[in-house]
Design a protein around this motif. Sequence first.
Motif, PDB file in Angstrom:
ATOM      1  N   ALA A 141       0.833  -1.209   0.000  1.00 57.78           N
ATOM      2  CA  ALA A 141       0.000   0.000   0.000  1.00 57.78           C
ATOM      3  C   ALA A 141       0.865   1.256   0.000  1.00 57.78           C
ATOM      4  CB  ALA A 141      -0.934  -0.011   1.207  1.00 57.78           C
ATOM      5  N   ARG A 142       1.949   1.251   0.769  1.00 60.85           N
ATOM      6  CA  ARG A 142       2.866   2.401   0.815  1.00 60.85           C
ATOM      7  C   ARG A 142       3.523   2.610  -0.549  1.00 60.85           C
ATOM      8  NH1 ARG A 142       8.063   2.779   0.864  1.00 60.85           N
ATOM      9  NH2 ARG A 142       8.375   0.564   1.237  1.00 60.85           N
ATOM     10  N   ARG A 143       3.968   1.523  -1.173  1.00 62.58           N
ATOM     11  CA  ARG A 143       4.617   1.633  -2.475  1.00 62.58           C
ATOM     12  C   ARG A 143       3.641   2.121  -3.556  1.00 62.58           C
ATOM     13  NH1 ARG A 143       9.416  -2.570  -3.109  1.00 62.58           N
ATOM     14  NH2 ARG A 143      10.044  -2.690  -0.921  1.00 62.58           N
ATOM     15  N   ILE A 144       2.403   1.694  -3.469  1.00 60.97           N
ATOM     16  CA  ILE A 144       1.396   2.193  -4.417  1.00 60.97           C
ATOM     17  C   ILE A 144       1.210   3.691  -4.232  1.00 60.97           C
ATOM     18  CG2 ILE A 144      -1.069   2.147  -5.000  1.00 60.97           C
ATOM     19  CD1 ILE A 144      -0.986  -0.891  -4.399  1.00 60.97           C
ATOM     20  N   ALA A 145       1.105   4.129  -2.983  1.00 62.03           N
ATOM     21  CA  ALA A 145       0.921   5.560  -2.713  1.00 62.03           C
ATOM     22  C   ALA A 145       2.110   6.371  -3.231  1.00 62.03           C
ATOM     23  CB  ALA A 145       0.731   5.785  -1.214  1.00 62.03           C
ATOM     24  N   GLU A 146       3.327   5.881  -3.022  1.00 63.76           N
ATOM     25  CA  GLU A 146       4.507   6.588  -3.519  1.00 63.76           C
ATOM     26  C   GLU A 146       4.513   6.663  -5.046  1.00 63.76           C
ATOM     27  OE1 GLU A 146       7.812   4.436  -1.893  1.00 63.76           O
ATOM     28  OE2 GLU A 146       7.639   5.388   0.071  1.00 63.76           O
ATOM     29  N   SER A 147       4.174   5.564  -5.679  1.00 66.01           N
ATOM     30  CA  SER A 147       4.173   5.539  -7.146  1.00 66.01           C
ATOM     31  C   SER A 147       3.074   6.418  -7.733  1.00 66.01           C
ATOM     32  CB  SER A 147       4.035   4.105  -7.655  1.00 66.01           C
ATOM     33  OG  SER A 147       5.198   3.369  -7.337  1.00 66.01           O
ATOM     34  N   VAL A 148       1.932   6.456  -7.077  1.00 68.06           N
ATOM     35  CA  VAL A 148       0.850   7.337  -7.540  1.00 68.06           C
ATOM     36  C   VAL A 148       1.288   8.793  -7.408  1.00 68.06           C
ATOM     37  CG1 VAL A 148      -1.483   8.167  -6.998  1.00 68.06           C
ATOM     38  CG2 VAL A 148      -1.037   5.715  -7.154  1.00 68.06           C
ATOM     39  N   ALA A 149       1.930   9.139  -6.304  1.00 70.21           N
ATOM     40  CA  ALA A 149       2.414  10.508  -6.119  1.00 70.21           C
ATOM     41  C   ALA A 149       3.469  10.852  -7.173  1.00 70.21           C
ATOM     42  CB  ALA A 149       2.976  10.689  -4.713  1.00 70.21           C
ATOM     43  N   THR A 150       4.358   9.915  -7.454  1.00 69.79           N
ATOM     44  CA  THR A 150       5.385  10.131  -8.475  1.00 69.79           C
ATOM     45  C   THR A 150       4.747  10.299  -9.839  1.00 69.79           C
ATOM     46  OG1 THR A 150       6.992   8.841  -7.206  1.00 69.79           O
ATOM     47  CG2 THR A 150       7.426   9.099  -9.569  1.00 69.79           C
ATOM     48  N   ARG A 151       3.818   9.402 -10.175  1.00 67.82           N
ATOM     49  CA  ARG A 151       3.133   9.491 -11.467  1.00 67.82           C
ATOM     50  C   ARG A 151       2.428  10.826 -11.612  1.00 67.82           C
ATOM     51  NH1 ARG A 151      -2.161   6.382 -11.829  1.00 67.82           N
ATOM     52  NH2 ARG A 151      -2.666   8.157 -10.520  1.00 67.82           N
ATOM     53  N   ASP A 152       1.688  11.222 -10.590  1.00 71.93           N
ATOM     54  CA  ASP A 152       0.929  12.466 -10.665  1.00 71.93           C
ATOM     55  C   ASP A 152       1.844  13.684 -10.790  1.00 71.93           C
ATOM     56  OD1 ASP A 152      -1.319  10.901 -10.484  1.00 71.93           O
ATOM     57  OD2 ASP A 152      -1.823  11.485  -8.427  1.00 71.93           O
ATOM     58  N   ALA A 153       2.970  13.673 -10.070  1.00 69.34           N
ATOM     59  CA  ALA A 153       3.908  14.797 -10.144  1.00 69.34           C
ATOM     60  C   ALA A 153       4.517  14.896 -11.542  1.00 69.34           C
ATOM     61  CB  ALA A 153       5.000  14.644  -9.099  1.00 69.34           C
ATOM     62  N   HIS A 154       4.952  13.768 -12.095  1.00 68.60           N
ATOM     63  CA  HIS A 154       5.520  13.785 -13.448  1.00 68.60           C
ATOM     64  C   HIS A 154       4.470  14.198 -14.474  1.00 68.60           C
ATOM     65  CE1 HIS A 154       9.630  12.449 -13.006  1.00 68.60           C
ATOM     66  NE2 HIS A 154       9.240  11.532 -12.145  1.00 68.60           N
ATOM     67  N   ALA A 155       3.269  13.664 -14.348  1.00 71.73           N
ATOM     68  CA  ALA A 155       2.208  13.993 -15.299  1.00 71.73           C
ATOM     69  C   ALA A 155       1.880  15.490 -15.249  1.00 71.73           C
ATOM     70  CB  ALA A 155       0.962  13.165 -15.021  1.00 71.73           C
ATOM     71  N   LYS A 156       1.811  16.036 -14.061  1.00 73.01           N
ATOM     72  CA  LYS A 156       1.497  17.463 -13.920  1.00 73.01           C
ATOM     73  C   LYS A 156       2.591  18.334 -14.530  1.00 73.01           C
ATOM     74  CE  LYS A 156       0.331  20.921 -10.443  1.00 73.01           C
ATOM     75  NZ  LYS A 156       0.129  21.186  -9.013  1.00 73.01           N
ATOM     76  N   THR A 157       3.837  17.997 -14.241  1.00 76.07           N
ATOM     77  CA  THR A 157       4.954  18.788 -14.749  1.00 76.07           C
ATOM     78  C   THR A 157       5.068  18.692 -16.269  1.00 76.07           C
ATOM     79  OG1 THR A 157       6.157  18.478 -12.682  1.00 76.07           O
ATOM     80  CG2 THR A 157       7.454  19.135 -14.600  1.00 76.07           C
ATOM     81  N   VAL A 158       5.030  17.472 -16.796  1.00 77.32           N
ATOM     82  CA  VAL A 158       5.161  17.293 -18.245  1.00 77.32           C
ATOM     83  C   VAL A 158       3.974  17.927 -18.969  1.00 77.32           C
ATOM     84  CG1 VAL A 158       5.276  15.592 -20.106  1.00 77.32           C
ATOM     85  CG2 VAL A 158       6.597  15.244 -18.040  1.00 77.32           C
ATOM     86  N   SER A 159       2.785  17.804 -18.425  1.00 78.86           N
ATOM     87  CA  SER A 159       1.614  18.421 -19.050  1.00 78.86           C
ATOM     88  C   SER A 159       1.745  19.934 -19.092  1.00 78.86           C
ATOM     89  CB  SER A 159       0.337  18.030 -18.300  1.00 78.86           C
ATOM     90  OG  SER A 159       0.080  16.664 -18.466  1.00 78.86           O
ATOM     91  N   ALA A 160       2.258  20.521 -18.013  1.00 82.42           N
ATOM     92  CA  ALA A 160       2.440  21.978 -17.983  1.00 82.42           C
ATOM     93  C   ALA A 160       3.474  22.414 -19.016  1.00 82.42           C
ATOM     94  CB  ALA A 160       2.860  22.424 -16.584  1.00 82.42           C
ATOM     95  N   VAL A 161       4.563  21.666 -19.131  1.00 81.37           N
ATOM     96  CA  VAL A 161       5.587  22.004 -20.116  1.00 81.37           C
ATOM     97  C   VAL A 161       5.021  21.863 -21.528  1.00 81.37           C
ATOM     98  CG1 VAL A 161       7.806  21.275 -21.092  1.00 81.37           C
ATOM     99  CG2 VAL A 161       7.533  21.452 -18.615  1.00 81.37           C
ATOM    100  N   LEU A 162       4.338  20.753 -21.791  1.00 85.30           N
ATOM    101  CA  LEU A 162       3.769  20.542 -23.127  1.00 85.30           C
ATOM    102  C   LEU A 162       2.724  21.589 -23.480  1.00 85.30           C
ATOM    103  CD1 LEU A 162       3.511  16.651 -23.150  1.00 85.30           C
ATOM    104  CD2 LEU A 162       4.957  18.063 -24.635  1.00 85.30           C
ATOM    105  N   ALA A 163       1.999  22.070 -22.485  1.00 89.15           N
ATOM    106  CA  ALA A 163       0.999  23.109 -22.743  1.00 89.15           C
ATOM    107  C   ALA A 163       1.654  24.412 -23.193  1.00 89.15           C
ATOM    108  CB  ALA A 163       0.147  23.344 -21.497  1.00 89.15           C
ATOM    109  N   GLY A 164       2.896  24.628 -22.776  1.00 90.41           N
ATOM    110  CA  GLY A 164       3.611  25.839 -23.149  1.00 90.41           C
ATOM    111  C   GLY A 164       4.395  25.728 -24.439  1.00 90.41           C
ATOM    112  N   LEU A 165       4.464  24.528 -25.003  1.00 91.11           N
ATOM    113  CA  LEU A 165       5.216  24.323 -26.239  1.00 91.11           C
ATOM    114  C   LEU A 165       4.257  24.157 -27.411  1.00 91.11           C
ATOM    115  CD1 LEU A 165       7.824  21.716 -24.954  1.00 91.11           C
ATOM    116  CD2 LEU A 165       8.180  24.161 -25.319  1.00 91.11           C
ATOM    117  N   HIS A 166       4.679  24.628 -28.551  1.00 86.82           N
ATOM    118  CA  HIS A 166       3.866  24.513 -29.758  1.00 86.82           C
ATOM    119  C   HIS A 166       4.766  24.110 -30.912  1.00 86.82           C
ATOM    120  CE1 HIS A 166       0.633  26.395 -27.564  1.00 86.82           C
ATOM    121  NE2 HIS A 166       1.485  27.328 -27.186  1.00 86.82           N
TER     122      HIS A 166
END
Length: 137
Positions: free
Chosen positions: A83-108
């Motif tokens: 359960a702890r490892r799932i929570a860590e991986s979900v947090a990691t996934r969400d952080a990467h997804a948020k950051t990459v999405s923000a960068v991609l939104a600024g690129l054209h």
Amino acid sequence: MPHTTSQTIAERIEDLYGQPIAALEAHADTHPRGSMLVALTSSHTDLQLAERNITFQLQRLRELAHPKREIGKFEAGHLLDCARRIAESVATRDAHAKTVSAVLAGLHRVPTTPPPPPSAAPAVPTSAAAPAATHTR
């Protein structure tokens, strides 16, 4: 379990660069200098790793918590660890997804065809010039 977040990010990177993600990752591997492509493909790889770990740990958690399986002291520790490892991986996934999405939104994507040349006609001013003030004595 499909990894929809990493697939969505991969599609957005492919749309931006106009090539399949595998080709872009190969290019980034051969040109590891700090570039936006290297950063995007690296973050995408980290995102995929987090999603695979979520899938693996979830499967392991289901095995440990199977209704026909007895849960003792030893198994309880493994349940908590999964359960702890799932929570860590979900947090990691969400952080990467948020950051990459923000960068991609600024690129054209830059158009590959040059813009049309400017018109030869002189530009028409948008408003009439104001008359100059005169000074009288």
